[in-house]
Design a protein around this motif. Structure first.
Motif, PDB file in Angstrom:
ATOM      1  N   ARG A  97      18.009  62.569   8.664  1.00 37.30           N
ATOM      2  CA  ARG A  97      17.807  61.784   9.884  1.00 37.30           C
ATOM      3  C   ARG A  97      17.359  62.718  11.000  1.00 37.30           C
ATOM      4  N   PRO A  98      16.766  62.151  12.033  1.00 37.64           N
ATOM      5  CA  PRO A  98      16.412  62.986  13.180  1.00 37.64           C
ATOM      6  C   PRO A  98      17.662  63.506  13.888  1.00 37.64           C
ATOM      7  N   LEU A  99      17.484  64.581  14.641  1.00 40.28           N
ATOM      8  CA  LEU A  99      18.490  65.080  15.559  1.00 40.28           C
ATOM      9  C   LEU A  99      17.770  65.353  16.869  1.00 40.28           C
ATOM     10  N   VAL A 100      18.508  65.452  17.951  1.00 41.94           N
ATOM     11  CA  VAL A 100      17.910  65.772  19.248  1.00 41.94           C
ATOM     12  C   VAL A 100      18.540  67.053  19.753  1.00 41.94           C
ATOM     13  N   ASN A 101      17.672  68.036  20.014  1.00 41.58           N
ATOM     14  CA  ASN A 101      18.119  69.301  20.586  1.00 41.58           C
ATOM     15  C   ASN A 101      17.896  69.277  22.091  1.00 41.58           C
ATOM     16  N   ILE A 102      18.957  69.538  22.815  1.00 43.85           N
ATOM     17  CA  ILE A 102      18.873  69.678  24.272  1.00 43.85           C
ATOM     18  C   ILE A 102      18.469  71.123  24.516  1.00 43.85           C
ATOM     19  N   HIS A 103      17.218  71.303  24.908  1.00 44.74           N
ATOM     20  CA  HIS A 103      16.677  72.652  25.064  1.00 44.74           C
ATOM     21  C   HIS A 103      17.003  73.244  26.431  1.00 44.74           C
ATOM     22  N   ASP A 104      16.941  72.436  27.483  1.00 48.70           N
ATOM     23  CA  ASP A 104      17.280  72.871  28.837  1.00 48.70           C
ATOM     24  C   ASP A 104      18.147  71.809  29.476  1.00 48.70           C
ATOM     25  N   CYS A 134      21.157  61.602  14.320  1.00 49.62           N
ATOM     26  CA  CYS A 134      22.510  61.753  13.800  1.00 49.62           C
ATOM     27  C   CYS A 134      23.375  62.638  14.679  1.00 49.62           C
ATOM     28  N   LYS A 135      22.743  63.455  15.539  1.00 48.98           N
ATOM     29  CA  LYS A 135      23.531  64.332  16.400  1.00 48.98           C
ATOM     30  C   LYS A 135      22.666  64.897  17.517  1.00 48.98           C
ATOM     31  N   LEU A 136      23.370  65.420  18.529  1.00 47.09           N
ATOM     32  CA  LEU A 136      22.763  66.197  19.604  1.00 47.09           C
ATOM     33  C   LEU A 136      23.167  67.648  19.397  1.00 47.09           C
ATOM     34  N   THR A 137      22.255  68.560  19.642  1.00 48.54           N
ATOM     35  CA  THR A 137      22.566  69.980  19.578  1.00 48.54           C
ATOM     36  C   THR A 137      22.147  70.628  20.891  1.00 48.54           C
ATOM     37  N   LEU A 138      22.751  71.773  21.188  1.00 47.14           N
ATOM     38  CA  LEU A 138      22.363  72.551  22.354  1.00 47.14           C
ATOM     39  C   LEU A 138      22.853  73.973  22.186  1.00 47.14           C
ATOM     40  N   GLU A 139      22.329  74.846  23.036  1.00 46.93           N
ATOM     41  CA  GLU A 139      22.798  76.224  23.090  1.00 46.93           C
ATOM     42  C   GLU A 139      23.290  76.484  24.497  1.00 46.93           C
ATOM     43  N   VAL A 140      24.252  77.367  24.630  1.00 43.22           N
ATOM     44  CA  VAL A 140      24.801  77.711  25.945  1.00 43.22           C
ATOM     45  C   VAL A 140      25.281  79.157  25.881  1.00 43.22           C
TER      46      VAL A 140
END
Length: 176
Positions: A97-104, A134-140
């Motif tokens: 499934r797609p996922l969405v990455n929060i880049h900024d 299916c999920k959101l991802t991000l880096e911090v």
């Protein structure tokens, strides 16, 4: 009205998806991202001129990209951009499934601590659900404790596939 004055006044936050072709949205996107880039959490360096000139058009050319901006609306109806989230759709092979990455994710300093990020994340989650993600991802960054607390409040956490293998880490390799 200055950013500080508007922040101290009663303002309503309105979160809208960015129309990359709209000059007002495009300028707000660049201004907010540049403010973030100048912040220590964003590297402390302004965006290069070519990025400022080409960013909105480059994002518009990518159907997997979307952004939202939080606008503070004063009692007079005037709006000022105060927060930005840039996202990119990816794909989870494990979930198929797609996922969405929060880049900024950036909020102007005068607006931090007012749950602007929470409102933008809710909008991003809605868009991700519309896309079947299916999920959101991000880096911090580890040292960005206010952001880590905000993300934890919204349900973000580190992840492991097998506890014996440890927690996932984000790495990069620069190509230029």
């Amino acid at each position: 009205m200055t950013d500080q004055a508007l922040a101290s006044a009663a303002a309503t936050i309105i979160v809208r998806r960015v129309d990359y072709a709209d000059p007002r949205d495009a300028q707000a996107l660049v201004d907010l991202l540049d403010a973030y880039a100048r912040d220590p959490a964003g590297g402390g360096t302004p965006l290069p001129g070519h990025v400022c000139a080409q960013l909105a058009q480059a994002l518009q050319a990518r159907p997997q990209a979307f952004s939202v901006i939080a606008w503070a609306q004063g009692k007079d109806g005037a709006e000022q951009p105060v927060g930005l989230v840039n996202c990119f759709e990816g794909f989870s092979t494990f979930a198929c499934r797609p996922l969405v990455n929060i880049h900024d994710l950036a909020v102007l300093p005068a607006w931090r601590g007012r749950r602007v990020a929470q409102q933008m994340l809710a909008r991003v989650e809605g868009i991700a659900r519309e896309r079947g993600a299916c999920k959101l991802t991000l880096e911090v960054l580890q040292g960005n404790q206010p952001a880590l607390r905000a993300y934890a409040r919204e349900g973000f956490a580190g992840y492991t596939l097998d506890p014996a293998m440890g927690q996932a880490q984000f790495l990069q390799k620069l190509l230029d």
